[in-house]
Write an enzyme that holds these catalytic residues in place. Sequence first.
Site, mmCIF file in Angstrom:
data_model
loop_
_atom_site.group_PDB
_atom_site.id
_atom_site.type_symbol
_atom_site.label_atom_id
_atom_site.label_comp_id
_atom_site.label_asym_id
_atom_site.label_seq_id
_atom_site.Cartn_x
_atom_site.Cartn_y
_atom_site.Cartn_z
ATOM 1 C CG ASP A 66 -1.972 -1.042 1.186
ATOM 2 O OD1 ASP A 66 -2.450 -1.354 0.082
ATOM 3 O OD2 ASP A 66 -2.335 -1.590 2.254
ATOM 4 C CG ASP B 272 -11.366 -1.099 -0.600
ATOM 5 O OD1 ASP B 272 -10.616 -2.072 -0.390
ATOM 6 O OD2 ASP B 272 -10.991 -0.057 -1.173
#
Length: 250
Positions: free
Chosen positions: A11, A130
């Site tokens: 990330d 998500d």
Amino acid sequence: MTRRKIIACLDIDNRRVVKGKKFQDVKELGDPLELAKKYEAEGADELVFYDISASVQQRGMFLDLIRQIGESIEIPFIVGGGIQTLSDVELAIEAGADKVSINSGALKNPDLLREASERYGSSRIMLSMDVSQSESGQWTVFAKAGNEDTGMDAIEWAKEAERLGAGEIVVNCIDEDGMRNGYNLELTSLVANSVSIPIVASGGAGSAQHIRDVFEQTNAQSALVASVLHFGIVSLDDLQQVVKEGSYGD
């Protein structure tokens, strides 16, 4: 029988590898190029680069950084974050991405999945979701790095993404992200059982047993790992041993 895969996840925020819990309390952890090389050497099957702030900040990708990583590793390289248009897909692939993961861009324009898969092939186009569970029990899709509740049902969105041409789906459970309590097996199973394309389980890995659980109890084809690697909790060798020992049906 399909071999299960371990995908190391970077990330990226401000050109550095970061990690938080449930998308909050994000901490800087290291250099993405160094970690990419490290995880390839240690046995990751694939590497994914997620620019987690690109969509929120409404900016383009760090193409120079993507290019550096793509030139430095040989395992399949997935790039996501800030993919809003077909031109963005093209730029990511030209910079070295083997696959492109689309999240908020597909929510804004679902046809982007169709256009990208028609041009580059479904095998190179992934949908990333998500997802969080509402009080009513519905699994809902979030956009912009988990900051915007779309109200969309995750299972229906997965089906639509497959119809539009996505060749793979990353299912990230926000409720478990960074918590190291294990993947959400219910969510992973629901999505995997609703589509015929491969599913990547994401969010919650904290031990080798969690990898074993997701492969034994769901139809996920791959497991995405981040915190357990970054903090040295489990080695990629240990995770690959789980894959080797398992007898997982299709």
